[in-house]
Write an enzyme that holds these catalytic residues in place. Structure first.
Site: not given
Length: 353
Positions: A59, A100, A202, A243, A254
């Site tokens: 973010a 996004r 990730q 985020d 996530k």
């Protein structure tokens, strides 16, 4: 004042975003750790594509990239379209805003840039570049402060687990959750575990790579092994980024963060969320109102099933929402909120405004 790139290089070898004055250079995180590839963009459309395709992610980093994207739009259009540049910049901003939907820092940065452009401008190119650079450098400074505050809470802990990547790759530099980990590792020995973070890995690809660059040892686990790890007593904290955070402290992060928080409650493990106050969306009180991004099925499906008429589909949300009741501490650059509630975050809001 040091440039953001100089600030970042002074505290970590990892740089996801590099600003040249005329271009934004983006580390393509899709290719890590096997390839170290930087792509350079000189317009807002290119930056939009870099965000949407997840070359740049996290973010805070998305917000910083968007700010530079607006600056690049002004550079592109101000001199070439003196009578239409403002309308063309507005069109580019609309593109960036669609890149996004869940990361609130994207809209926070765009709003700052839009507010600036609404004012009379003698030199819009320099003023927008200056603001974008400030957003970048402020994020690095916030990360450093959050690293210290979070490390204070971890004093004496023997083990922790992190999820996804909330490091220099996801921010202007140093990191949120990984910034805390960097800071505690400078003070004491601590065992670090990281989940793979399906489906994009990730954790396995990015967090592991970042820690390797910093010389910090860590242990990778399958996401599904987290409950057994907690039951073993190996960790006392889950440390993650965010985020989007609602006004009452619900946290979008996530996918998989919610399940970790539920497991942590069962096993007496504490949960720390580390994020700048720009990640708090004061317009939303409850997590149920956060728009959760759905990524394409092909990003999750094996290629064998990824064809027209396939009987196998995929549900691929990339975020989930952890309610405030499951969070032990929310660490921001402005302070720590223990057991966040609407009342607790209201104190932060009063300080900011």
């Amino acid at each position: 004042m040091p440039t953001p790139n100089n600030m970042t290089s002074a505290i970590t070898s990892v740089q996801a975003l590099q600003w040249t004055g005329t271009h934004l250079t983006v580390l393509d995180q899709r290719l890590l750790p096997d390839q170290l590839v930087y792509n350079s963009y000189d317009d807002a459309k290119g930056v939009t594509d870099a965000i949407a395709s997840m070359q740049v992610r996290g973010a805070p980093a998305i917000g910083i990239a968007a700010a530079y994207g607006v600056a690049l739009s002004v550079i592109q259009h101000y001199q070439h379209s003196p009578n239409e540049w403002q309308q063309k910049v507005k069109e580019d901003i609309a593109l960036l805003a669609k890149s996004r939907p869940t990361a609130v820092n994207l809209f926070w940065a765009i709003e700052l840039m839009t507010t600036l452009l609404a004012q009379p401008q003698n030199d819009p190119i320099n003023t927008t570049i200056t603001l974008a650079e400030k957003i970048h450098s402020d994020d690095i400074a916030a990360n450093l402060n959050m690293g210290k505050l979070g490390a204070d809470l971890l004093t004496g802990a023997k083990g922790l687990m992190t999820h996804c990547n909330a490091g220099a790759l996801a921010t202007g530099g140093y990191g949120t959750a990984l910034g805390v980990i960097r800071s505690i590792c400078k003070r004491q020995a601590i065992t670090i575990y990281m989940g793979e973070t399906r489906p994009w890995l990730q954790g396995a690809r990015l967090t592991a790579w970042e820690l390797t660059q910093e010389g910090i040892p860590a242990t990778l686990i399958a996401d599904s092994a987290a409950a057994w790890l907690m039951k073993s007593g190996a960790i006392e904290w889950i440390v993650v980024g965010a985020d989007r955070i609602t006004a009452r402290g619900d946290v979008a992060n996530k996918i998989g963060t919610y399940s970790l928080a539920v497991l942590a409650k069962q096993h007496g493990v504490k949960v720390m969320v580390v994020a700048p106050t720009s990640t708090i969306d004061w317009r939303i009180e409850y997590g149920v109102d956060i728009a959760i991004e759905q990524r394409p099925a092909h990003e999750l499906l094996p290629s064998y099933y990824n064809h027209e008429g396939s009987l196998i589909d995929a549900w691929n949300p990339v975020f989930d929402v952890t309610p405030a009741e499951l969070i032990t501490a929310l660490v921001t650059e402005r302070g720590v909120v223990m057991n966040p509630t609407l009342l607790g975050l209201q104190g932060l809001k009063n300080e900011i405004y």
